[in-house]
Write a protein that holds these residues in place. Structure first.
Motif, PDB file in Angstrom:
ATOM      1  N   SER A  30      42.543  39.770  42.606  1.00 28.54           N
ATOM      2  CA  SER A  30      43.782  40.582  43.069  1.00 28.54           C
ATOM      3  C   SER A  30      44.716  39.941  43.427  1.00 28.54           C
ATOM      4  O   SER A  30      45.930  40.418  43.171  1.00 28.54           O
ATOM      5  CB  SER A  30      42.866  41.221  44.547  1.00 28.54           C
ATOM      6  OG  SER A  30      41.901  42.402  44.397  1.00 28.54           O
ATOM      7  N   THR A 103      43.506  47.415  37.798  1.00 31.04           N
ATOM      8  CA  THR A 103      44.564  46.835  38.427  1.00 31.04           C
ATOM      9  C   THR A 103      45.824  46.789  37.782  1.00 31.04           C
ATOM     10  O   THR A 103      46.869  47.042  38.228  1.00 31.04           O
ATOM     11  CB  THR A 103      43.983  45.559  39.310  1.00 31.04           C
ATOM     12  OG1 THR A 103      42.670  45.818  39.775  1.00 31.04           O
ATOM     13  CG2 THR A 103      45.033  45.180  40.335  1.00 31.04           C
ATOM     14  N   ARG A 106      47.380  50.261  37.014  1.00 32.52           N
ATOM     15  CA  ARG A 106      48.195  51.141  38.207  1.00 32.52           C
ATOM     16  C   ARG A 106      49.237  50.206  38.755  1.00 32.52           C
ATOM     17  O   ARG A 106      50.075  50.804  39.236  1.00 32.52           O
ATOM     18  CB  ARG A 106      47.143  51.196  39.461  1.00 32.52           C
ATOM     19  CG  ARG A 106      46.185  52.518  39.276  1.00 32.52           C
ATOM     20  CD  ARG A 106      44.836  52.379  38.576  1.00 32.52           C
ATOM     21  NE  ARG A 106      44.076  53.364  38.405  1.00 32.52           N
ATOM     22  CZ  ARG A 106      42.669  53.326  38.884  1.00 32.52           C
ATOM     23  NH1 ARG A 106      42.170  52.185  39.164  1.00 32.52           N
ATOM     24  NH2 ARG A 106      41.974  54.495  38.545  1.00 32.52           N
ATOM     25  N   SER A 175      42.811  53.024  48.657  1.00 33.08           N
ATOM     26  CA  SER A 175      43.209  52.439  47.465  1.00 33.08           C
ATOM     27  C   SER A 175      44.086  51.323  47.532  1.00 33.08           C
ATOM     28  O   SER A 175      45.383  52.006  47.470  1.00 33.08           O
ATOM     29  CB  SER A 175      43.335  53.433  46.066  1.00 33.08           C
ATOM     30  OG  SER A 175      43.983  52.550  45.031  1.00 33.08           O
ATOM     31  N   ALA A 176      43.713  50.114  47.463  1.00 28.65           N
ATOM     32  CA  ALA A 176      44.796  48.990  47.441  1.00 28.65           C
ATOM     33  C   ALA A 176      45.712  49.200  46.326  1.00 28.65           C
ATOM     34  O   ALA A 176      46.862  48.608  46.200  1.00 28.65           O
ATOM     35  CB  ALA A 176      44.017  47.659  47.482  1.00 28.65           C
ATOM     36  N   ARG A 202      42.241  46.401  51.292  1.00 27.93           N
ATOM     37  CA  ARG A 202      42.757  44.902  51.293  1.00 27.93           C
ATOM     38  C   ARG A 202      44.234  44.741  51.317  1.00 27.93           C
ATOM     39  O   ARG A 202      44.980  45.403  50.720  1.00 27.93           O
ATOM     40  CB  ARG A 202      42.044  44.228  49.880  1.00 27.93           C
ATOM     41  CG  ARG A 202      42.603  44.885  48.702  1.00 27.93           C
ATOM     42  CD  ARG A 202      41.887  44.358  47.486  1.00 27.93           C
ATOM     43  NE  ARG A 202      40.580  44.787  47.375  1.00 27.93           N
ATOM     44  CZ  ARG A 202      39.410  44.704  46.493  1.00 27.93           C
ATOM     45  NH1 ARG A 202      39.670  43.496  45.547  1.00 27.93           N
ATOM     46  NH2 ARG A 202      38.321  45.122  46.354  1.00 27.93           N
ATOM     47  N   ILE A 327      33.425  47.604  48.375  1.00 29.89           N
ATOM     48  CA  ILE A 327      33.772  48.372  47.141  1.00 29.89           C
ATOM     49  C   ILE A 327      33.456  47.485  45.886  1.00 29.89           C
ATOM     50  O   ILE A 327      32.619  47.947  44.984  1.00 29.89           O
ATOM     51  CB  ILE A 327      35.138  48.974  46.740  1.00 29.89           C
ATOM     52  CG1 ILE A 327      34.828  50.254  46.100  1.00 29.89           C
ATOM     53  CG2 ILE A 327      36.423  48.062  46.567  1.00 29.89           C
ATOM     54  CD1 ILE A 327      34.267  51.299  46.414  1.00 29.89           C
ATOM     55  N   ASP A 328      33.764  46.018  45.699  1.00 28.34           N
ATOM     56  CA  ASP A 328      33.569  45.527  44.710  1.00 28.34           C
ATOM     57  C   ASP A 328      32.338  44.688  44.588  1.00 28.34           C
ATOM     58  O   ASP A 328      31.807  44.082  43.731  1.00 28.34           O
ATOM     59  CB  ASP A 328      34.467  44.491  44.162  1.00 28.34           C
ATOM     60  CG  ASP A 328      35.783  45.180  43.907  1.00 28.34           C
ATOM     61  OD1 ASP A 328      35.830  46.212  43.378  1.00 28.34           O
ATOM     62  OD2 ASP A 328      37.052  44.672  44.144  1.00 28.34           O
ATOM     63  N   LYS A 355      34.873  53.127  38.897  1.00 30.06           N
ATOM     64  CA  LYS A 355      35.209  51.771  38.575  1.00 30.06           C
ATOM     65  C   LYS A 355      35.185  51.507  37.057  1.00 30.06           C
ATOM     66  O   LYS A 355      35.065  52.342  36.360  1.00 30.06           O
ATOM     67  CB  LYS A 355      34.105  51.019  39.288  1.00 30.06           C
ATOM     68  CG  LYS A 355      34.555  50.993  40.846  1.00 30.06           C
ATOM     69  CD  LYS A 355      35.860  50.465  41.358  1.00 30.06           C
ATOM     70  CE  LYS A 355      36.477  50.744  42.895  1.00 30.06           C
ATOM     71  NZ  LYS A 355      37.819  50.635  42.997  1.00 30.06           N
ATOM     72  N   ARG A 404      30.813  43.340  36.517  1.00 27.78           N
ATOM     73  CA  ARG A 404      29.880  43.361  37.990  1.00 27.78           C
ATOM     74  C   ARG A 404      28.480  43.850  37.678  1.00 27.78           C
ATOM     75  O   ARG A 404      27.566  42.967  38.397  1.00 27.78           O
ATOM     76  CB  ARG A 404      30.582  43.757  39.028  1.00 27.78           C
ATOM     77  CG  ARG A 404      31.998  43.427  39.138  1.00 27.78           C
ATOM     78  CD  ARG A 404      32.600  43.609  40.819  1.00 27.78           C
ATOM     79  NE  ARG A 404      34.004  43.669  40.665  1.00 27.78           N
ATOM     80  CZ  ARG A 404      34.927  42.518  40.966  1.00 27.78           C
ATOM     81  NH1 ARG A 404      34.323  41.416  40.837  1.00 27.78           N
ATOM     82  NH2 ARG A 404      36.171  42.941  40.882  1.00 27.78           N
TER      83      ARG A 404
HETATM   84  C1  S3P Z   1      41.858  46.363  43.778  1.00 27.24           C
HETATM   85  C2  S3P Z   1      41.735  47.449  44.449  1.00 27.24           C
HETATM   86  C3  S3P Z   1      40.162  47.982  44.463  1.00 27.24           C
HETATM   87  C4  S3P Z   1      39.103  47.105  43.876  1.00 27.24           C
HETATM   88  C5  S3P Z   1      39.650  46.461  42.518  1.00 27.24           C
HETATM   89  C6  S3P Z   1      40.741  45.589  42.773  1.00 27.24           C
HETATM   90  C7  S3P Z   1      43.063  45.616  43.853  1.00 27.24           C
HETATM   91  O1  S3P Z   1      40.261  49.128  43.671  1.00 27.24           O
HETATM   92  O2  S3P Z   1      38.012  47.900  43.438  1.00 27.24           O
HETATM   93  O3  S3P Z   1      38.482  45.917  41.973  1.00 27.24           O
HETATM   94  O4  S3P Z   1      43.352  44.359  43.301  1.00 27.24           O
HETATM   95  O5  S3P Z   1      43.961  46.260  44.416  1.00 27.24           O
HETATM   96  P1  S3P Z   1      40.766  50.512  44.408  1.00 27.24           P
HETATM   97  O6  S3P Z   1      42.254  50.202  44.798  1.00 27.24           O
HETATM   98  O7  S3P Z   1      40.652  51.593  43.248  1.00 27.24           O
HETATM   99  O8  S3P Z   1      40.216  50.802  45.560  1.00 27.24           O
END
Ligand code: S3P
Length: 448
Positions: A30, A103, A106, A175-176, A202, A327-328, A355, A404
Motif C-alpha cells: 500500500s 490499488t 483505482r 475503502s482506502a 488505513r 481485510i487483507d 478482492k 493471499r
Molecule cells: C488497499 C486498500 C484495501 C486493501 C487493498 C489495498 C490500499 O482495499 O484490501 O489490498 O492500498 O488502499 P479497499 O480500498 O478496496 O478496501
C-alpha cells in the motif's frame, strides 16, 4: 518432479529464524503505490527505498512512466522518481495494463482525472471482474467522463478534464483506495476537495501527505468518522521515502509460527500502523505469544520488530466493524482459526467478495475441501478448529489466482499430515515474489 506453477506445502516440525524487512519481507505494498504516485507530483526528485518488488507495484510504475513520469531503477528496491512539479501528464500512446492490481487501477483513476488526457485501463481476468463503479462515481462528479461496459468493469476508458471541480464526497463503502483516489484527484484541482469517511480505513495516504507537507486537513465528523480536505494545486518539495515491511505479507509467517509447535520467529522492520497490525493482535487474543521488541518512526509511520511464538490457539469472534483493519489478513487468520480450539466467527465479510478473488468463497471452499468444519452464512464465516489435530491433506487446491489465498493454503499445510498441493502458485508474485524461499529458510524440513 514438481510441475511449474505448483507449490507443495509440507508439515514442519518447527519454524525458527529472523526475517528482515526488504530482505525477506517485501516492502509494504500500500505504501509503495502511494510513494510512487505522490513523488510523481512533487517538485524535485525522490529516492524511494524498500519498495515492494511484486508485480502490482511494478504495474503502477509502468503506468506512471507511460504518463510521462521519469523513474530510475537503481536496484529492484530503490527507485528515483522525477516529480512533475506542476506540469501536465502526457497522453499515453497505448492502453495501460494493470495486471492484477486493484490499488493501481483505482489510484490511477484519481491521478489521471484532473488532466485532459484519454486513458484506457485494462487488467487480467481477475481485475476485469472487480467493481469500478466505486471509482467512477466520484470522478464523474468532478468532471471526468468514462466509457465502460454495463457492469462498469475493466477495460474502461477515462477522459480526464481540463476544468475539474472540487467535490465533497462521502465514501459509501469503507475503502482506502477510493479515499486515496479522490484525494489524488484533489491535488490537481483548484480549491478544496474533501472526502468524508464514516468508517476509517488505513491512513497511509494521510500520513505520507503530512510527511511531504501537502496541505491536507482532517476533522472529526459529528456523525462519526473523519472529513479530509485537500487544497489543490499547491506545489510541494520532494522528500526521500523509506518503506517498511508489509504486515499483510508477514502475517503468513506469523500464523505459520503460531500454529506450528515449538516455533519462534522474529520479524524486523515491519509496518506497525494501527490500521494494519490488527491481525497480530487477533493472533495474540487467540493465545499466540506476540511480543513487540522495538518500535520507531520512519516517514510518519510506526515501524516495529516483533517476535511470534507458537501456542495452543483458541477461537476468536470478529465483529463486522473490524473488517477494514483485517481485510487483507482474513485468509491467514482463517487458517489460524482452522487450527484453534473451538469455533471462530468472522462477521461482516461482504467486501471480501470483491478482492483478487471472491475470497469469502475461496476460503470457505478450500477449508471445506481440506476437511475443516466450516460454514458460510451470508457474510459470516464460521470455522470450527481442529484444536491442534492434523488434517489429512494430500489434496490439490484451487487458489483462484489469488496470491493471499495461495499463501494461506501454504500455511494450512503446517497442520496437514500429507502435503497440500497449490496449483497456480505463480499468482504469489503479485505481492511476494520470494515467498517460498523465505518460508524454506525458516523451516527444518525441505522437499526432496
Ligand atoms: C488497499 C486498500 C484495501 C486493501 C487493498 C489495498 C490500499 O482495499 O484490501 O489490498 O492500498 O488502499 P479497499 O480500498 O478496496 O478496501
Amino acid at each position: 518432479m514438481v510441475a511449474k506453477n505448483t507449490l507443495i506445502s509440507y508439515r514442519q516440525s518447527h519454524l525458527r529464524g529472523t526475517l528482515l524487512a526488504h530482505k525477506d519481507i517485501p516492502g509494504d505494498k500500500s505504501i509503495s503505490h502511494r510513494a510512487l504516485f505522490l513523488s510523481a507530483l512533487a517538485t524535485g526528485t525522490t529516492e524511494i527505498t524498500g519498495i515492494n518488488t511484486g508485480e502490482d507495484v511494478e504495474h503502477t510504475q509502468l503506468a506512471l512512466e507511460s504518463l510521462g513520469i521519469h523513474i530510475e531503477n537503481v536496484t529492484p528496491q530503490k527507485k528515483i522518481v522525477h516529480g512533475l512539479a506542476g506540469k501536465s501528464l502526457l497522453q499515453p500512446t497505448n492502453p495501460l495494463y494493470l495486471g492484477n492490481s486493484g490499488t493501481s487501477t483505482r489510484l490511477l483513476g484519481g491521478f489521471v482525472a484532473p488532466f485532459p488526457i484519454r486513458v484506457t485501463l485494462y487488467g487480467d481476468a481477475s481485475l476485469s471482474q472487480r467493481p469500478m463503479r466505486r471509482m467512477i462515481t466520484p470522478l464523474r462528479e468532478l468532471g471526468a467522463t468514462f466509457e465502460t461496459n454495463d457492469h462498469e468493469t475493466l477495460p474502461l476508458t477515462i477522459q480526464g478534464t481540463s476544468a475539474p471541480v472540487g467535490i465533497h464526497y462521502k465514501v459509501p463503502i469503507p475503502s482506502a483506495q477510493i479515499k486515496t483516489c479522490v484525494l489524488l484527484a484533489g491535488m490537481n484541482i483548484d480549491g478544496v476537495t474533501s472526502v468524508y469517511e464514516p468508517t476509517q480505513t488505513r491512513n497511509h495516504t494521510e500520513l505520507m501527505m503530512e510527511y511531504l507537507g501537502i496541505p491536507l486537513t482532517m476533522i472529526a465528523s459529528e456523525e462519526g468518522g473523519v472529513i479530509y480536505s485537500i487544497q489543490g494545486k499547491k506545489p510541494f518539495q520532494a522528500k526521500n521515502i523509506r518503506i517498511p515491511g508489509d504486515p499483510s505479507a508477514a502475517i503468513f509467517f506469523a500464523v505459520a509460527a503460531a500454529i506450528t509447535p515449538q516455533s519462534n520467529i522474529t520479524i524486523r522492520g515491519l509496518n506497525w500502523n494501527p490500521y494494519r497490525r490488527r491481525a497480530y493482535e487477533v493472533l495474540q487474543q487467540m493465545g499466540a505469544k506476540v511480543t513487540v521488541l522495538d518500535q520507531s518512526m520512519s516517514c510518519g509511520e510506526i515501524i516495529a520488530d516483533i517476535q511470534i511464538e507458537a501456542a495452543s490457539l483458541n477461537a476468536v469472534n470478529l465483529e463486522a466493524f473490524e473488517a477494514p483493519s483485517l481485510i487483507d489478513e482474513y485468509p491467514a487468520i482463517a487458517v489460524a482459526a482452522a487450527a484453534a480450539n473451538g469455533t471462530s466467527v468472522f462477521k461482516g465479510l461482504r467486501e471480501l467478495r470483491y478482492k483478487e478473488s471472491n475470497r469469502l468463497e475461496a476460503i470457505f471452499k478450500n477449508l471445506l475441501n481440506c476437511g475443516i468444519d466450516v460454514r458460510a452464512d451470508d457474510d459470516t464465516l464460521i470455522i470450527k478448529g481442529t484444536g491442534g489435530s492434523p488434517i489429512f491433506g494430500g489434496i490439490t487446491v484451487n487458489v483462484f489466482k489469488d496470491h493471499r489465498i495461495a499463501m494461506a493454503l501454504y500455511v494450512l499445510g503446517m497442520i496437514a499430515r500429507n502435503p497440500i498441493i497449490i496449483q497456480g502458485a505463480d499468482c504469489i508474485s503479485s505481492s511476494f515474489p520470494n515467498f517460498h524461499q523465505v518460508f524454506a529458510n525458516l523451516s527444518f524440513m525441505h522437499a526432496a
